[in-house]
Scaffold this active site. Structure first.
Site, PDB file in Angstrom:
ATOM      1  N   VAL A  53       0.790  -1.410   0.156  1.00 25.53           N
ATOM      2  CA  VAL A  53       0.118   0.055  -0.306  1.00 25.53           C
ATOM      3  C   VAL A  53       0.688   1.511  -0.018  1.00 25.53           C
ATOM      4  CG1 VAL A  53      -0.427   0.387   2.254  1.00 25.53           C
ATOM      5  CG2 VAL A  53      -1.935   1.113   0.866  1.00 25.53           C
ATOM      6  N   ALA A 204       5.806  -4.898   7.328  1.00 30.38           N
ATOM      7  CA  ALA A 204       3.892  -5.156   6.674  1.00 30.38           C
ATOM      8  C   ALA A 204       3.777  -3.991   5.508  1.00 30.38           C
ATOM      9  CB  ALA A 204       3.063  -4.146   7.732  1.00 30.38           C
ATOM     10  N   ASP A 205       2.838  -4.967   5.223  1.00 31.98           N
ATOM     11  CA  ASP A 205       2.826  -4.374   3.016  1.00 31.98           C
ATOM     12  C   ASP A 205       1.861  -3.806   3.249  1.00 31.98           C
ATOM     13  OD1 ASP A 205       4.997  -5.277   0.802  1.00 31.98           O
ATOM     14  OD2 ASP A 205       4.685  -7.040   2.919  1.00 31.98           O
ATOM     15  N   HIS A 206       0.517  -4.044   4.426  1.00 31.12           N
ATOM     16  CA  HIS A 206      -1.075  -3.491   4.216  1.00 31.12           C
ATOM     17  C   HIS A 206      -1.358  -3.631   5.322  1.00 31.12           C
ATOM     18  CE1 HIS A 206      -3.317  -2.462   0.489  1.00 31.12           C
ATOM     19  NE2 HIS A 206      -3.726  -1.476   1.774  1.00 31.12           N
ATOM     20  N   ALA A 214      -1.122  -7.400   6.173  1.00 31.38           N
ATOM     21  CA  ALA A 214      -0.640  -8.640   5.351  1.00 31.38           C
ATOM     22  C   ALA A 214       0.718  -8.332   5.156  1.00 31.38           C
ATOM     23  CB  ALA A 214      -1.300  -8.112   3.853  1.00 31.38           C
TER      24      ALA A 214
END
Length: 325
Positions: A53, A204-206, A214
């Site tokens: 994100v 964290a990616d999202h 995620a």
């Protein structure tokens, strides 16, 4: 995967376009057309990595900046310059943000476990300087603990199938001279059972509005193991990784990687080791439910739970200096 890590993806995308517009010699268009060109390229870049994100967040901010610039000038060069300056600021801001995450995380862990003189921490995937503009998120917390003399040992998973942990995190830990041990992904539960860990910290990616997160595949299983063994599980991420438009992790788009990563050795780069004809499911990420997460470490402080739930929107608004209704 030449550039990977949600913060690094965002900064690299922003700066790569900055290099392109800086090299424009003859742009035969208006300031509005210059802004539209930038928006078109940024939207294309966002389509490349839907789970991370930070990339879409950076694109939205840059599109707004160039749109505002176009409304105040007739010179396309001024729009391009506004974009370049904004992209360069993003680079500096990410490094400062990561250092703040490390500082807040270290302080929080020490405050939470005052009777523990030294900490042993497990991390997953790669969240250091090689995944960000510099310093790192989860690895930044580990670096801060080490700098303050309270880190006993860092443990890192190999992070199959692409081996970001064994190739990248292990490299960074050795480079920083941090006492560290590499473990197989499948050894994490056994390590926790041995009572060797003070905490698990991942990146964290999202992050959805409710705290569902995620991150690299197997994060979910690590969180389950941590809860079973009563080990605190933390997510370290900048506020740009939080997406308040998503109510839960069920709405996060999960990318799938090439089958070759599982069929061949060295994360797809080596010889074939799996049987020809076997089908492959290779999601790059999984979603860890918020109830498994102890806290979310950000550059503005640590988001903790109230009545077993995160109020992330309230935290983000207060961090931005807004009043909440």
């Amino acid at each position: 995967m030449v550039v990977r890590g949600a913060p690094a993806i965002a900064v690299a995308a922003a700066l790569s376009l900055a290099v392109e517009v800086a090299n424009f010699k003859d742009f035969n268009g208006t300031s509005e057309e210059a802004a539209s060109f930038i928006e078109l390229i940024l939207e294309y870049l966002v389509s490349s990595r839907p789970t991370a994100v930070n990339l879409s967040d950076a694109a939205k901010k840059l599109i707004e900046i160039t749109s505002n610039a176009a409304s105040t000038t007739i010179m396309p060069e001024s729009v391009f310059q506004a974009y370049i300056e904004a992209a360069e600021i993003m680079l500096d801001d990410d490094v400062a943000s990561n250092k703040a995450i490390g500082s807040y995380g270290s302080r929080f862990l020490q405050d939470q476990r005052k009777i523990v003189p030294r900490f042993s921490v497990l991390t997953h995937c790669n969240t250091g300087s090689l995944a960000t503009a510099g310093y790192g998120t989860a690895l930044g917390v580990i670096c801060a603990l080490h700098a303050e003399g309270v880190l006993e040992r860092a443990y890192c998973t190999e992070t199959r199938p692409f081996n970001q942990g064994s190739r990248l995190t292990a490299f960074e830990l050795v480079h920083y001279k941090i006492p560290a041990t590499l473990i197989a992904d499948s050894a994490a539960a056994a390590l926790m059972k041995e009572s060797r860990l003070s905490a698990v910290i991942v990146g964290a990616d999202h992050v959805a509005a409710n705290g569902d997160t995620a991150n690299k595949i197997r994060t979910y299983s690590l969180a389950l193991c941590a809860m079973h063994h009563h080990i605190p599980f933390y997510v370290a991420a900048s506020l740009s990784s939080i997406d308040l438009s998503l109510s839960s992790g069920e709405e996060i788009v999960i990318e799938e990687r090439s089958a070759k990563e599982l069929l061949h050795s060295r994360g797809g780069l080596g010889e074939q080791v799996a049987a020809s004809g076997i089908l492959v499911w290779n999601p790059a990420f999984d979603v860890t439910p918020a109830y498994l997460i102890t806290g979310i470490i950000t550059e503005k402080g640590v988001i903790t739970k109230n009545n077993d739930a995160f109020n992330i929107k309230d935290f983000v608004e207060k961090a931005a200096g807004k009043s909440t209704a």
